[in-house]
Design a protein around this motif. Structure first.
Motif, mmCIF file in Angstrom:
data_model
loop_
_atom_site.group_PDB
_atom_site.id
_atom_site.type_symbol
_atom_site.label_atom_id
_atom_site.label_comp_id
_atom_site.label_asym_id
_atom_site.label_seq_id
_atom_site.Cartn_x
_atom_site.Cartn_y
_atom_site.Cartn_z
ATOM 1 N N GLY A 11 0.818 -1.212 0.000
ATOM 2 C CA GLY A 11 0.000 0.000 0.000
ATOM 3 C C GLY A 11 0.854 1.264 0.000
ATOM 4 N N GLY A 45 -2.888 -2.374 2.111
ATOM 5 C CA GLY A 45 -3.747 -1.301 2.631
ATOM 6 C C GLY A 45 -2.985 0.004 2.794
ATOM 7 N N GLY A 46 -1.718 -0.087 3.199
ATOM 8 C CA GLY A 46 -0.887 1.104 3.361
ATOM 9 C C GLY A 46 -1.294 1.956 4.559
ATOM 10 N N ARG A 50 -4.094 1.877 7.992
ATOM 11 C CA ARG A 50 -3.714 1.998 9.406
ATOM 12 C C ARG A 50 -4.429 3.181 10.087
ATOM 13 N NH1 ARG A 50 0.911 -0.475 7.339
ATOM 14 N NH2 ARG A 50 1.796 1.495 6.626
ATOM 15 N N ASP A 67 -9.584 -5.419 11.507
ATOM 16 C CA ASP A 67 -9.114 -6.167 10.335
ATOM 17 C C ASP A 67 -10.066 -5.976 9.163
ATOM 18 O OD1 ASP A 67 -6.741 -7.276 11.227
ATOM 19 O OD2 ASP A 67 -7.625 -9.183 11.848
ATOM 20 N N GLN A 116 -9.793 -12.336 4.600
ATOM 21 C CA GLN A 116 -10.458 -12.552 5.896
ATOM 22 C C GLN A 116 -9.588 -12.035 7.042
ATOM 23 O OE1 GLN A 116 -10.185 -16.052 4.251
ATOM 24 N NE2 GLN A 116 -8.018 -15.949 4.740
ATOM 25 N N THR A 121 -2.264 -8.811 3.711
ATOM 26 C CA THR A 121 -2.468 -9.024 2.270
ATOM 27 C C THR A 121 -1.318 -9.862 1.689
ATOM 28 O OG1 THR A 121 -1.540 -6.821 1.902
ATOM 29 C CG2 THR A 121 -3.932 -7.011 1.801
HETATM 30 P P1 UTP Z 1 -2.036 -5.062 4.712
HETATM 31 O O1 UTP Z 1 -1.719 -6.439 4.947
HETATM 32 O O2 UTP Z 1 -1.908 -4.558 3.385
HETATM 33 O O3 UTP Z 1 -1.198 -4.214 5.731
HETATM 34 O O4 UTP Z 1 -3.562 -4.821 5.093
HETATM 35 P P2 UTP Z 1 -0.158 -3.069 5.430
HETATM 36 O O5 UTP Z 1 0.665 -3.001 6.648
HETATM 37 O O6 UTP Z 1 -0.872 -1.855 5.005
HETATM 38 O O7 UTP Z 1 0.717 -3.651 4.252
HETATM 39 P P3 UTP Z 1 1.374 -2.910 3.050
HETATM 40 O O8 UTP Z 1 2.355 -1.935 3.620
HETATM 41 O O9 UTP Z 1 0.271 -2.241 2.309
HETATM 42 O O10 UTP Z 1 1.979 -4.029 2.303
HETATM 43 C C1 UTP Z 1 -4.034 -3.862 5.977
HETATM 44 C C2 UTP Z 1 -4.756 -4.511 7.130
HETATM 45 O O11 UTP Z 1 -5.966 -5.152 6.658
HETATM 46 C C3 UTP Z 1 -6.240 -6.313 7.427
HETATM 47 C C4 UTP Z 1 -5.128 -6.402 8.478
HETATM 48 O O12 UTP Z 1 -5.523 -5.702 9.643
HETATM 49 C C5 UTP Z 1 -3.981 -5.656 7.788
HETATM 50 O O13 UTP Z 1 -3.007 -5.229 8.681
HETATM 51 N N1 UTP Z 1 -6.297 -7.535 6.565
HETATM 52 C C6 UTP Z 1 -5.735 -7.546 5.334
HETATM 53 C C7 UTP Z 1 -6.962 -8.658 7.031
HETATM 54 O O14 UTP Z 1 -7.448 -8.693 8.165
HETATM 55 N N2 UTP Z 1 -7.082 -9.751 6.212
HETATM 56 C C8 UTP Z 1 -6.555 -9.791 4.961
HETATM 57 O O15 UTP Z 1 -6.724 -10.824 4.254
HETATM 58 C C9 UTP Z 1 -5.835 -8.673 4.529
#
Ligand code: UTP
Length: 233
Positions: A11, A45-46, A50, A67, A116, A121
């Motif tokens: 993200g 998600g980036g 958060r 989540d 889920q 991701t």
């Molecule tokens: P990410 O895994 O993309 O976290 O999804 P991130 O830290 O933003 O990763 P990067 O930097 O983009 O790679 C964001 C949040 O979405 C939820 C989790 O809480 C995760 O931290 N999530 C994502 C799930 O619960 N299930 C999933 O299948 C994917």
């Protein structure tokens, strides 16, 4: 025959501060359009995910609901990539692994976010790679690979060119903290990713997506010594 590939794009690479980095998204899409080796793209998600997760936490909402919020945001990011890929992408964001099998015959690139609660991701990228029988998973992030400590906070951090599954497992255990399994806090490799990697033995390369020329070169097999390779043999 060229290897079949899945790409995970972090993200962090889709945004520039608060703004959507449309130039970068366009560049990414033009690199992967009209290729026959890309089966799917998984979007992270980036920082925006958060932020939303933190807002829910401030309301006292539980981690599972946080989540789900992260999943929604990563799916929004996936929709951006779908529109950038135009006719090359399957037009909807698949919400389950079974959605993939239903739509395989269309022969389009699938673009997904989360699936889920309880995982990142990156785990989705492993689940999809295994399900679609991909030969290789490319993980694009904002650092040059996997390091022995966080390279953003440690100038002496050392990048691994290659890592065995055992070493990776030790690193994950060593770096685990109380917040590691909280929404928005799953690290580059979480436990689910590791389990799927162990059984699927898919080839994984983690490298920087900051300069997308690197991605192009990796896809065209013009360079091999880039990022970190997980050796699952
Ligand atoms: P990410 O895994 O993309 O976290 O999804 P991130 O830290 O933003 O990763 P990067 O930097 O983009 O790679 C964001 C949040 O979405 C939820 C989790 O809480 C995760 O931290 N999530 C994502 C799930 O619960 N299930 C999933 O299948 C994917």
């Amino acid at each position: 025959m060229s290897p079949k590939r899945v790409i995970k794009i972090g993200g962090s690479l889709l945004f520039e501060g608060e703004d959507i980095n449309t130039k970068k998204i366009n560049e990414f899409c033009s690199i992967i359009r009209k290729r026959d080796d890309i089966l799917a793209v998984i979007c992270g998600g980036g920082a925006i995910a958060r932020k939303y997760i933190q807002a829910l936490r401030d309301f006292g909402v539980n981690e599972a609901k946080c989540d789900v919020m992260g999943i929604y945001i990563s799916r929004l990011n996936a929709k951006l990539i779908i529109e950038g890929l135009k006719d090359d992408a399957y037009p909807l964001v698949p919400e389950s692994i079974e959605d993939l099998s239903r739509n395989l015959l269309f022969n389009k690139i699938f673009v997904l976010g989360g699936l889920q609660p309880g995982q990142s991701t990156t785990s989705v990228a492993f689940e999809v790679s295994e399900f679609l029988n991909a030969n290789e998973l490319l993980i694009l992030t904002d650092v040059e690979g996997i390091f022995d400590k966080d390279p953003k906070n440690n100038s002496d951090a050392k990048k691994f060119d290659e890592l065995s599954i055992e070493k990776l497992q030790n690193l994950i255990v060593d770096s685990s903290s109380k917040t590691q399994a909280a929404a928005g806090e799953y690290r580059i490799f979480d436990a689910v990713s590791l389990q799927i990697l162990k059984r699927s033995k898919i080839k994984v390369r983690i490298f920087s997506g900051t300069n997308l020329n690197l991605l192009k070169k990796v896809l065209d097999e013009k360079i091999s010594n880039v990022g970190t390779i997980i050796n699952s043999k």
